[in-house]
Every structure is written in C-alpha cells, then in structure tokens.
Design a protein around this motif. Structure first.
Motif, short mmCIF file in Angstrom:
data_model
loop_
_atom_site.label_atom_id
_atom_site.label_comp_id
_atom_site.label_asym_id
_atom_site.label_seq_id
_atom_site.Cartn_x
_atom_site.Cartn_y
_atom_site.Cartn_z
N PHE A 1 0.86 -1.19 0.00
CA PHE A 1 0.00 0.00 0.00
C PHE A 1 0.90 1.24 0.00
O PHE A 1 0.99 1.96 0.99
CB PHE A 1 -0.92 -0.01 1.22
CG PHE A 1 -1.74 -1.26 1.34
CD1 PHE A 1 -2.95 -1.38 0.69
CD2 PHE A 1 -1.28 -2.34 2.08
CE1 PHE A 1 -3.71 -2.54 0.79
CE2 PHE A 1 -2.02 -3.51 2.18
CZ PHE A 1 -3.24 -3.62 1.54
N GLN B 1 -0.34 -1.38 -10.19
CA GLN B 1 -1.02 -0.09 -10.07
C GLN B 1 -0.04 1.06 -10.34
O GLN B 1 -0.37 2.04 -11.01
CB GLN B 1 -1.64 0.04 -8.69
CG GLN B 1 -2.76 -0.96 -8.45
CD GLN B 1 -3.08 -1.16 -6.97
OE1 GLN B 1 -2.27 -0.83 -6.09
NE2 GLN B 1 -4.26 -1.69 -6.68
N ASP C 1 -1.94 4.22 -0.21
CA ASP C 1 -2.95 4.24 -1.28
C ASP C 1 -3.76 5.53 -1.29
O ASP C 1 -4.90 5.55 -1.78
CB ASP C 1 -3.90 3.04 -1.17
CG ASP C 1 -3.30 1.77 -1.78
OD1 ASP C 1 -2.23 1.86 -2.40
OD2 ASP C 1 -3.92 0.70 -1.64
N ASN D 1 0.23 -3.85 -6.10
CA ASN D 1 0.49 -2.42 -6.03
C ASN D 1 1.52 -2.01 -7.08
O ASN D 1 1.46 -0.90 -7.63
CB ASN D 1 0.97 -2.04 -4.64
CG ASN D 1 1.05 -0.54 -4.40
OD1 ASN D 1 2.04 -0.04 -3.87
ND2 ASN D 1 0.01 0.19 -4.78
N ALA E 1 -4.43 4.15 -5.59
CA ALA E 1 -3.32 3.21 -5.39
C ALA E 1 -2.24 3.46 -6.44
O ALA E 1 -2.51 3.43 -7.64
CB ALA E 1 -3.83 1.78 -5.46
#
Length: 232
Positions: A51, A90, A55, A87, A59
C-alpha cells in the motif's frame, strides 16, 4: 541474474519477493529504496505489492512520483525486465508504462483469497515455463484490482496478445462467476508492447516457496530463470 526489489513507504510484499529471488532461486538480489535514483546492473526489477503511501488519492498515484521512478521508466524503455505485482501493477499503470487503470473492486471490499488464472500468452519472459491455457492457483490481495481500459485499448490488448492472465474457474473457463473484482475481460495481468514489462494483480511470490503447500507461483519465477542456469 541480478535482481532489484524496490521498496516504497507502505510496501509489504518486498520481503516476500526478496526471499523468493534470493533464497529460493539463488539470485543476486538487492533492496532498492524509493529514494534511490539508479537501476544500473539489474537484469530484473520488481515493484512489489503493498500500500505505497497508504494508497492515498489512488493506489500507486503517489509512488509514481518517487525519485526511483525516473530510473524505472528509463530501465523499461531500454528493455529491462520489469515486473509489477499488485500495487506494483497499479504503479506501472499510473506511470504510463502499462495502459488502463485499476479501479475499486466491484464488491467495494478488500479481497484476499486464492483464485484461478488462465495463462493466455506463453511467449513472454515471465510465462515461458507455462503451457498455453494452463490454470494456475495464485492468491490475490487487493481493494483496487478491477482492470479497466477504453474500447480501443482493449481491442489492441486482445489483438496483440498482450493479455497474459485471465481469471477463470478450476477448469479454465473464463466466466463472470470466476471474475473476483470486475476486471474487463477477466484481465489479471498484461504486458507492454515490447513484452518486457508485466503487471499483474495476483501474488506469485506468496506461493513459490517449496515449503508451502501451494507453489504454482514458481511457474513465473521458473520462466524468468529458465535461461540463466540459476535453478535447475
């Protein structure tokens, strides 16, 4: 094979990736801090799950501006193997290294469980140890994992074979019921045009240690080390 695992504030899978690469596969593996500015000498760079920066906003949206990301983009542009997990996926999308976006799960809830993945493309450095259509059992752990892209992007991904993994059932059927988060076309992982950058939501590093009962994640690591002689 020299591997780098990037740690951002809030990363929580960096140690898992480091352990599998160094202790299971015997690779020379280095921890890279988000304030570092060079990735020289690496054969593989991993952006792990977690995270990053809590986030906040979206994110990966803040991690995208970390100092290391300039080097990450340059490394990818030069053809270096870059692997974004959860992540990390992302972050790759936020940085423009992969198309589309990762949205909130359709359940609006965090999900953490094993899912089945159908291997759609075995012609990548990350999947060459797999068989086409093979079904892997690998865990997910995310709240923003629903892949979305516009119609033109989706067509390009489909037409060029850049969809690497799709969520499926145990028999390999790609169905709505097997889609855990609402991703378009059940997408669980994609590569860039050149095939050297992979982003995926599931966590193969969580099922790759031989002491664990589930080791399907080894297929991806085996693929990366296939030509190095690091692991038989």
């Amino acid at each position: 094979m020299n591997c780098g695992v990037v740690t951002f504030p809030g990363s929580n899978c960096d140690r898992d990736c480091f352990h599998i690469l160094k202790n299971v596969y015997g690779a020379d593996t280095t921890r890279v801090w988000h304030k570092d500015t060079s990735l020289d000498g690496f054969d593989l760079v991993v952006l792990p799950g977690g995270f990053s920066y809590g986030d906040y906003l979206r994110a990966g949206s803040i991690a995208r501006f970390s100092p290391i990301m300039k080097a990450v983009v340059e490394y990818a542009d030069k053809g270096g193997l870059l692997w974004g997990i959860c992540n990390g996926f992302q972050i790759l999308v936020e940085a423009g290294l992969l198309p589309g976006a990762l949205l909130d799960n359709r359940t609006q809830k965090y999900m953490c469980r094993y899912v089945h993945l159908k291997v759609e493309n075995v012609d990548t450095p990350f999947t060459r140890a797999c068989e086409s259509g093979e079904v892997l059992n690998i865990p997910i752990a995310h709240a923003q994992g629903s892949y979305y892209a516009d119609a033109d992007t989706m067509k390009k991904l489909e037409d060029t074979g850049r969809i690497v993994f799709r969520y499926c059932d145990a028999q390999g059927n790609v169905t709505e019921e097997a889609n855990p988060n609402g991703s378009l076309a059940n997408i669980a992982g994609i590569v860039n045009d050149a095939g050297n950058v992979l982003g995926m939501m599931p966590h193969p590093e969580r099922c790759a240690d031989p002491v664990w009962p589930q080791i399907d994640g080894q297929k991806l690591f085996d693929s990366l080390f296939h030509k190095t002689g690091v692991r038989a």
